[in-house]
Structures are given as C-alpha cells and as structure tokens.
Design a protein around this motif. Sequence first.
Motif, PDB file in Angstrom:
ATOM      1  N   GLY A  34       0.791  -1.232   0.000  1.00  0.00           N
ATOM      2  CA  GLY A  34       0.000   0.000   0.000  1.00  0.00           C
ATOM      3  C   GLY A  34       0.817   1.272   0.000  1.00  0.00           C
ATOM      4  O   GLY A  34       0.298   2.348   0.295  1.00  0.00           O
ATOM      5  N   VAL A  35       2.098   1.165  -0.342  1.00  0.00           N
ATOM      6  CA  VAL A  35       2.951   2.352  -0.420  1.00  0.00           C
ATOM      7  C   VAL A  35       2.689   3.035  -1.763  1.00  0.00           C
ATOM      8  O   VAL A  35       2.813   2.393  -2.811  1.00  0.00           O
ATOM      9  CB  VAL A  35       4.450   1.979  -0.296  1.00  0.00           C
ATOM     10  N   PRO A  36       2.329   4.315  -1.763  1.00  0.00           N
ATOM     11  CA  PRO A  36       2.149   5.001  -3.048  1.00  0.00           C
ATOM     12  C   PRO A  36       3.516   5.223  -3.714  1.00  0.00           C
ATOM     13  O   PRO A  36       4.392   5.858  -3.132  1.00  0.00           O
ATOM     14  CB  PRO A  36       1.490   6.323  -2.671  1.00  0.00           C
ATOM     15  N   VAL A  37       3.688   4.649  -4.890  1.00  0.00           N
ATOM     16  CA  VAL A  37       4.967   4.701  -5.591  1.00  0.00           C
ATOM     17  C   VAL A  37       4.850   5.614  -6.806  1.00  0.00           C
ATOM     18  O   VAL A  37       3.910   5.507  -7.594  1.00  0.00           O
ATOM     19  CB  VAL A  37       5.417   3.287  -6.027  1.00  0.00           C
ATOM     20  N   ASP A  38       5.805   6.501  -6.940  1.00  0.00           N
ATOM     21  CA  ASP A  38       5.921   7.409  -8.081  1.00  0.00           C
ATOM     22  C   ASP A  38       7.164   6.965  -8.846  1.00  0.00           C
ATOM     23  O   ASP A  38       8.278   7.077  -8.338  1.00  0.00           O
ATOM     24  CB  ASP A  38       6.079   8.843  -7.560  1.00  0.00           C
ATOM     25  N   VAL A  39       6.987   6.419 -10.039  1.00  0.00           N
ATOM     26  CA  VAL A  39       8.120   5.924 -10.818  1.00  0.00           C
ATOM     27  C   VAL A  39       8.625   7.041 -11.731  1.00  0.00           C
ATOM     28  O   VAL A  39       7.885   7.587 -12.537  1.00  0.00           O
ATOM     29  CB  VAL A  39       7.744   4.677 -11.636  1.00  0.00           C
ATOM     30  N   MET A  40       9.901   7.370 -11.573  1.00  0.00           N
ATOM     31  CA  MET A  40      10.552   8.395 -12.376  1.00  0.00           C
ATOM     32  C   MET A  40      11.289   7.701 -13.525  1.00  0.00           C
ATOM     33  O   MET A  40      12.105   6.810 -13.285  1.00  0.00           O
ATOM     34  CB  MET A  40      11.539   9.191 -11.518  1.00  0.00           C
ATOM     35  N   SER A  41      11.016   8.110 -14.746  1.00  0.00           N
ATOM     36  CA  SER A  41      11.670   7.498 -15.904  1.00  0.00           C
ATOM     37  C   SER A  41      13.133   7.941 -15.984  1.00  0.00           C
ATOM     38  O   SER A  41      13.504   8.979 -15.414  1.00  0.00           O
ATOM     39  CB  SER A  41      10.953   7.890 -17.195  1.00  0.00           C
ATOM     40  N   PRO A  42      13.958   7.189 -16.703  1.00  0.00           N
ATOM     41  CA  PRO A  42      15.347   7.613 -16.881  1.00  0.00           C
ATOM     42  C   PRO A  42      15.460   9.003 -17.525  1.00  0.00           C
ATOM     43  O   PRO A  42      16.324   9.795 -17.150  1.00  0.00           O
ATOM     44  CB  PRO A  42      15.942   6.532 -17.783  1.00  0.00           C
ATOM     45  N   ALA A  43      14.583   9.316 -18.458  1.00  0.00           N
ATOM     46  CA  ALA A  43      14.615  10.639 -19.091  1.00  0.00           C
ATOM     47  C   ALA A  43      14.257  11.732 -18.081  1.00  0.00           C
ATOM     48  O   ALA A  43      14.884  12.799 -18.063  1.00  0.00           O
ATOM     49  CB  ALA A  43      13.657  10.683 -20.281  1.00  0.00           C
ATOM     50  N   GLU A  44      13.276  11.464 -17.226  1.00  0.00           N
ATOM     51  CA  GLU A  44      12.919  12.438 -16.188  1.00  0.00           C
ATOM     52  C   GLU A  44      14.088  12.634 -15.225  1.00  0.00           C
ATOM     53  O   GLU A  44      14.365  13.750 -14.801  1.00  0.00           O
ATOM     54  CB  GLU A  44      11.708  11.962 -15.386  1.00  0.00           C
ATOM     55  N   TYR A  45      14.757  11.537 -14.879  1.00  0.00           N
ATOM     56  CA  TYR A  45      15.883  11.617 -13.957  1.00  0.00           C
ATOM     57  C   TYR A  45      17.036  12.428 -14.573  1.00  0.00           C
ATOM     58  O   TYR A  45      17.650  13.250 -13.903  1.00  0.00           O
ATOM     59  CB  TYR A  45      16.349  10.221 -13.540  1.00  0.00           C
ATOM     60  N   ALA A  46      17.310  12.202 -15.858  1.00  0.00           N
ATOM     61  CA  ALA A  46      18.363  12.969 -16.533  1.00  0.00           C
ATOM     62  C   ALA A  46      18.027  14.461 -16.516  1.00  0.00           C
ATOM     63  O   ALA A  46      18.886  15.304 -16.235  1.00  0.00           O
ATOM     64  CB  ALA A  46      18.558  12.467 -17.964  1.00  0.00           C
ATOM     65  N   GLY A  47      16.778  14.795 -16.797  1.00  0.00           N
ATOM     66  CA  GLY A  47      16.356  16.186 -16.741  1.00  0.00           C
ATOM     67  C   GLY A  47      16.467  16.757 -15.336  1.00  0.00           C
ATOM     68  O   GLY A  47      16.869  17.900 -15.135  1.00  0.00           O
ATOM     69  N   ALA A  48      16.133  15.932 -14.349  1.00  0.00           N
ATOM     70  CA  ALA A  48      16.230  16.360 -12.952  1.00  0.00           C
ATOM     71  C   ALA A  48      17.672  16.652 -12.569  1.00  0.00           C
ATOM     72  O   ALA A  48      17.949  17.626 -11.868  1.00  0.00           O
ATOM     73  CB  ALA A  48      15.638  15.289 -12.040  1.00  0.00           C
ATOM     74  N   CYS A  49      18.595  15.812 -13.027  1.00  0.00           N
ATOM     75  CA  CYS A  49      20.018  16.036 -12.729  1.00  0.00           C
ATOM     76  C   CYS A  49      20.482  17.370 -13.302  1.00  0.00           C
ATOM     77  O   CYS A  49      21.165  18.143 -12.627  1.00  0.00           O
ATOM     78  CB  CYS A  49      20.865  14.893 -13.276  1.00  0.00           C
ATOM     79  N   GLN A  50      20.092  17.657 -14.531  1.00  0.00           N
ATOM     80  CA  GLN A  50      20.493  18.918 -15.161  1.00  0.00           C
ATOM     81  C   GLN A  50      19.892  20.113 -14.432  1.00  0.00           C
ATOM     82  O   GLN A  50      20.576  21.092 -14.160  1.00  0.00           O
ATOM     83  CB  GLN A  50      20.083  18.938 -16.636  1.00  0.00           C
ATOM     84  N   ARG A  51      18.601  20.035 -14.114  1.00  0.00           N
ATOM     85  CA  ARG A  51      17.950  21.150 -13.417  1.00  0.00           C
ATOM     86  C   ARG A  51      18.536  21.348 -12.018  1.00  0.00           C
ATOM     87  O   ARG A  51      18.647  22.481 -11.542  1.00  0.00           O
ATOM     88  CB  ARG A  51      16.441  20.939 -13.354  1.00  0.00           C
ATOM     89  N   PHE A  52      18.930  20.255 -11.384  1.00  0.00           N
ATOM     90  CA  PHE A  52      19.540  20.349 -10.058  1.00  0.00           C
ATOM     91  C   PHE A  52      20.861  21.118 -10.142  1.00  0.00           C
ATOM     92  O   PHE A  52      21.103  22.053  -9.381  1.00  0.00           O
ATOM     93  CB  PHE A  52      19.770  18.938  -9.505  1.00  0.00           C
ATOM     94  N   VAL A  53      21.701  20.735 -11.096  1.00  0.00           N
ATOM     95  CA  VAL A  53      22.981  21.420 -11.283  1.00  0.00           C
ATOM     96  C   VAL A  53      22.744  22.881 -11.648  1.00  0.00           C
ATOM     97  O   VAL A  53      23.423  23.778 -11.131  1.00  0.00           O
ATOM     98  CB  VAL A  53      23.845  20.699 -12.345  1.00  0.00           C
ATOM     99  N   ASP A  54      21.786  23.140 -12.514  1.00  0.00           N
ATOM    100  CA  ASP A  54      21.451  24.523 -12.869  1.00  0.00           C
ATOM    101  C   ASP A  54      21.019  25.315 -11.637  1.00  0.00           C
ATOM    102  O   ASP A  54      21.386  26.484 -11.478  1.00  0.00           O
ATOM    103  CB  ASP A  54      20.343  24.563 -13.920  1.00  0.00           C
TER     104      ASP A  54
END
Length: 125
Positions: A34-54
């Motif tokens: 019953g844990v609500p899981v949010d699956v992040m795609s590899p493309a979303e993760y790559a975008g997240a890494c870039q936005r984090f560094v920015d």
Amino acid sequence: VARAKTLTDGHKCSLTITSGSPAAALIPDLELAGVPVDVMSPAEYAGACQRFVDGVNAPEPVLRHRGSPDHIAAVSAARIKPAGDGGFVLSRRSTSSDITPLTTAVMAWARVGHGGPTTRPTFWL
C-alpha cells in the motif's frame, strides 16, 4: 518496505523510485503493502540532474544544503555519466562512497522543488 509505508503514511506523500534503479525491484512489494509509488523514468531523472545542477550553479542559487556530513560526502563522491542526447545522470557505479543523499535530493527537487515561479524561495536540503 515497512519503513517506506510508515514514512509515506506519516508524511502523506509518495515514494519516488527511478525505473531501472536497484530500488525498482522493490516496487511490487511496496505497492502490495500500500505504499504510493511514483516511478521516475530515466529521461525524467536525466532532466532532474540537469535542473539540479542549474539550480546550484545559478547566479542566485535556488538550491543549498545545510552542510550535513552525508550530503558533503555524497557531493564529493558524485560522478556523472552520459545519458540520452547530451544529458547526464549521477553514476552510482563510479563513485567512491554512497551518493544516496544526493540522488534523493535530485529526485525531491524534481518532484517538489522545481517548476514553481522564478521568485520561489531557496530549496534547503
């Protein structure tokens, strides 16, 4: 799994897991519990890494951390690897220590910190 259930219930949030990551193997058990899981795609993760560094390198940074030893060690150990067409992600395999504090910060920034108005306050980790 039990700890994830306690945390997500207590904070009324979902647990974000990157598909293809080692943690993705737990998704069926988490969902069964019953844990609500949010699956992040590899493309979303790559975008997240870039936005984090920015966000860190912006003229007026919108991301800061409080100097916790875990975050300092993770940032010091972090290495990147190419992803997609010119993007990058954090590499777990080529690091000298655990970068989990950094990868979770990247995913949290992608889900709750990024995307607001440009006048939003600094996101503290």
